[in-house]
Scaffold this active site. Structure first.
Site, PDB file in Angstrom:
ATOM      1  N   HIS A  83       0.856  -1.186   0.000  1.00  7.79           N
ATOM      2  CA  HIS A  83       0.000   0.000   0.000  1.00  7.79           C
ATOM      3  C   HIS A  83       0.893   1.237   0.000  1.00  7.79           C
ATOM      4  O   HIS A  83       1.914   1.277   0.672  1.00  7.79           O
ATOM      5  CB  HIS A  83      -0.896   0.014   1.247  1.00  7.79           C
ATOM      6  CG  HIS A  83      -1.824   1.180   1.283  1.00  7.79           C
ATOM      7  ND1 HIS A  83      -3.018   1.199   0.589  1.00  7.79           N
ATOM      8  CD2 HIS A  83      -1.734   2.379   1.902  1.00  7.79           C
ATOM      9  CE1 HIS A  83      -3.616   2.354   0.792  1.00  7.79           C
ATOM     10  NE2 HIS A  83      -2.864   3.087   1.587  1.00  7.79           N
ATOM     11  N   ASP A 162     -15.132   3.165   6.350  1.00  6.31           N
ATOM     12  CA  ASP A 162     -14.081   4.015   5.789  1.00  6.31           C
ATOM     13  C   ASP A 162     -14.593   4.796   4.590  1.00  6.31           C
ATOM     14  O   ASP A 162     -14.213   5.953   4.392  1.00  6.31           O
ATOM     15  CB  ASP A 162     -12.859   3.185   5.388  1.00  6.31           C
ATOM     16  CG  ASP A 162     -11.720   4.092   4.917  1.00  6.31           C
ATOM     17  OD1 ASP A 162     -11.263   4.903   5.747  1.00  6.31           O
ATOM     18  OD2 ASP A 162     -11.334   4.032   3.743  1.00  6.31           O
ATOM     19  N   ARG A 169     -14.324  13.180   5.597  1.00  4.58           N
ATOM     20  CA  ARG A 169     -13.042  13.824   5.934  1.00  4.58           C
ATOM     21  C   ARG A 169     -12.561  14.691   4.775  1.00  4.58           C
ATOM     22  O   ARG A 169     -12.032  15.784   4.961  1.00  4.58           O
ATOM     23  CB  ARG A 169     -11.993  12.759   6.264  1.00  4.58           C
ATOM     24  CG  ARG A 169     -12.210  12.101   7.625  1.00  4.58           C
ATOM     25  CD  ARG A 169     -11.397  10.830   7.750  1.00  4.58           C
ATOM     26  NE  ARG A 169      -9.974  11.065   7.683  1.00  4.58           N
ATOM     27  CZ  ARG A 169      -9.067  10.172   7.278  1.00  4.58           C
ATOM     28  NH1 ARG A 169      -9.437   8.964   6.915  1.00  4.58           N
ATOM     29  NH2 ARG A 169      -7.795  10.477   7.266  1.00  4.58           N
ATOM     30  N   SER A 184      -7.621   4.134   8.906  1.00  4.65           N
ATOM     31  CA  SER A 184      -8.254   4.017   7.586  1.00  4.65           C
ATOM     32  C   SER A 184      -7.469   3.057   6.689  1.00  4.65           C
ATOM     33  O   SER A 184      -8.044   2.151   6.064  1.00  4.65           O
ATOM     34  CB  SER A 184      -8.332   5.418   6.965  1.00  4.65           C
ATOM     35  OG  SER A 184      -8.495   5.368   5.582  1.00  4.65           O
ATOM     36  N   LYS A 188      -8.637  -1.295   5.979  1.00  5.30           N
ATOM     37  CA  LYS A 188      -8.853  -1.830   4.630  1.00  5.30           C
ATOM     38  C   LYS A 188      -7.905  -2.996   4.357  1.00  5.30           C
ATOM     39  O   LYS A 188      -8.275  -3.982   3.727  1.00  5.30           O
ATOM     40  CB  LYS A 188      -8.659  -0.726   3.588  1.00  5.30           C
ATOM     41  CG  LYS A 188      -9.824   0.251   3.561  1.00  5.30           C
ATOM     42  CD  LYS A 188      -9.607   1.392   2.599  1.00  5.30           C
ATOM     43  CE  LYS A 188      -8.566   2.349   3.083  1.00  5.30           C
ATOM     44  NZ  LYS A 188      -8.592   3.676   2.585  1.00  5.30           N
TER      45      LYS A 188
HETATM   46  N1  URA Z   1      -5.125   6.756   2.472  1.00  3.37           N
HETATM   47  C1  URA Z   1      -6.139   6.083   3.073  1.00  3.37           C
HETATM   48  O1  URA Z   1      -6.500   4.982   2.676  1.00  3.37           O
HETATM   49  N2  URA Z   1      -6.734   6.679   4.134  1.00  3.37           N
HETATM   50  C2  URA Z   1      -6.370   7.881   4.611  1.00  3.37           C
HETATM   51  O2  URA Z   1      -6.944   8.333   5.562  1.00  3.37           O
HETATM   52  C3  URA Z   1      -5.319   8.572   3.965  1.00  3.37           C
HETATM   53  C4  URA Z   1      -4.707   7.963   2.899  1.00  3.37           C
END
Ligand code: URA
Length: 434
Positions: A83, A162, A169, A184, A188
């Site tokens: 990621h 999320d 957000r 967040s 995931k």
């Molecule tokens: N990437 C994400 O998946 N979540 C965030 O809050 C910021 C960057």
């Protein structure tokens, strides 16, 4: 005072939210019991007061539990994942995914779309005609068993909290809090069921984290969550003052990724890919350490097996890949007003210009132009003569090129003194979080 009001006031006054309160909040956001204005108020209190370590972990857990968790055990081997915390010109996944598979490991990723000045892997992959990013869970698992690589869009059923919170957000100035970001990202990743993760945490003008210290704090928080779920995590910190590589824009970046797989392409992209591949391979079941992983990754870039795997992978997901047959949109050039050395290329400005050219979206529902973007011709440390091209912006219409061209002005700093291109890999953390 109602319960939500009490939670908001507690955080506003600097108090700690326990797991029960955070679960109440997350569940209320998902089932609609908590109105948007109260959710936004709590998010702002969190941004102003911060989340503690315990709150970060509890929030991530509540978010994971808000939806489904994928079971990838039928694959029968560790599924590796990567990621990135978001950058400009970041085409790493497109090189890394087939490379890791070519080295004999299994790479499976649920990717996202771009928002704002940062691009998204799904948009890049969809710039390949025919490429399908929507696969059922069964097809995802079967593809991993068959060719060892699959990159798909995140299932709607994973971490619904999320999706709602991130959208909120994004429009309430409440993205930038390290605990919220860690919860967040990790919710995931945990829900997508992969066994080991390498996080590429970007540092610099074009990233969420502008200093290495902030980036390391994000890595530490993510590790707290990973440890709680028994997932292996390595954090790699990479520079994002300047864009990664030269191409910024969906199909432009796939072309550059292909060049790297073909043993060419910009050295910084190759360096980041090799660092991530080495870390991932050492977390696989291949019995190699990081140095062994690095050697395998370099060999697969140099002997063409990474490129072969890319072609197989793209074909299996329905894509029609014909290198060299890329249609270029009309381009406007930005030329140097004076000669010297390029001292800085501002990733944020280049990312904004690419977005304005059509490569990115302002709102989540906006379409993107597969062919639009920016190509940087002169990079930090290189010399440039007056009137030479610094960058080219490609867009479908003249007014888009003009608006993007305006955003590009000031992105380059040219000085008389020779500047040194900074190292792109800034650090690696494999250790314990506590
Ligand atoms: N990437 C994400 O998946 N979540 C965030 O809050 C910021 C960057």
């Amino acid at each position: 005072m109602d319960v939500v009001n009490d939670i908001i006031a507690r955080k506003r006054d600097g108090g700690e939210l326990d797991e029960a309160r955070l679960r109440f909040f997350v569940n209320g956001v998902v089932d609609g019991g908590i109105p948007t204005y109260q959710a936004a108020a709590l998010l702002m209190a969190i941004v102003l007061r911060g989340l503690s370590d315990d709150e970060t972990v509890a929030l991530a857990r509540a978010m994971v539990d808000s939806g489904k968790v994928l079971d990838l055990s039928p694959v029968g081997r560790p599924v590796l994942d990567k990621h990135s915390s978001g950058g400009v010109g970041d085409k790493v996944t497109i090189v890394l995914a087939p490379l890791v598979a070519a080295c004999g490991a299994v790479f499976g990723k649920m990717a996202g779309r771009g928002l704002g000045h940062t691009g998204g892997t799904l948009d890049k992959l969809e710039s390949i005609p025919g490429f399908k990013v929507q696969l059922s869970q069964g097809d995802f698992v079967r593809q991993l068993e068959r060719i060892g690589v699959a990159v798909v869009s995140q299932s709607e059923r994973l971490v619904p909290a999320d999706r709602i919170l991130y959208a909120l957000r994004d429009v309430t100035g409440t993205v930038d809090e390290v605990g919220l970001i860690a919860a967040s990202i990790m919710a995931k990743k945990v829900a997508s069921g992969t066994s080991a993760l390498v996080l590429d945490i970007k540092v610099g003008a074009g990233a969420f984290m502008t200093t290495l210290a902030e980036a390391r704090e994000l890595g530490r928080r993510c590790r707290l969550v990973a440890d709680g779920y028994g997932r292996s995590l390595t954090c790699i910190y990479t520079g994002m003052e300047a864009p990664l590589g030269c191409a910024v824009g969906n199909r432009l970046e796939v072309e550059e990724a292909w060049a790297v797989l073909a043993g060419e392409g910009p050295a910084d992209v190759r360096d980041v890919v090799v660092a991530l591949a080495a870390a991932l391979l050492s977390l696989s079941d291949l019995g190699v350490d990081e140095e062994g992983g690095r050697r395998r990754a370099l060999a697969a870039l140099d002997d063409g097996s990474g490129a072969e795997w890319f072609e197989r992978w793209v074909a299996v997901q329905g894509g029609r890949w014909k290198p060299g047959e890329f249609h270029r949109l009309a381009g406007d050039e930005l030329r140097a007003e004076r000669g010297g050395y390029v001292a800085a290329v501002n990733a944020l400005a280049i990312g904004r210009a690419a977005q304005l050219a059509g490569a990115g979206r302002r709102r989540a529902e906006d379409p993107v132009d597969a062919e639009a973007g920016v190509v940087v011709s002169r990079r930090v440390g290189e010399s440039v003569a007056e009137g030479e091209v610094l960058a080219t912006v490609y867009a479908r219409r003249r007014e888009l090129r003009e608006t993007a061209g305006e955003a590009l002005k000031g992105a380059f700093t040219v000085s008389e003194e020779r500047a040194v291109a900074p190292a792109v890999v800034l650090g690696v953390d494999e250790g314990d979080s506590r």
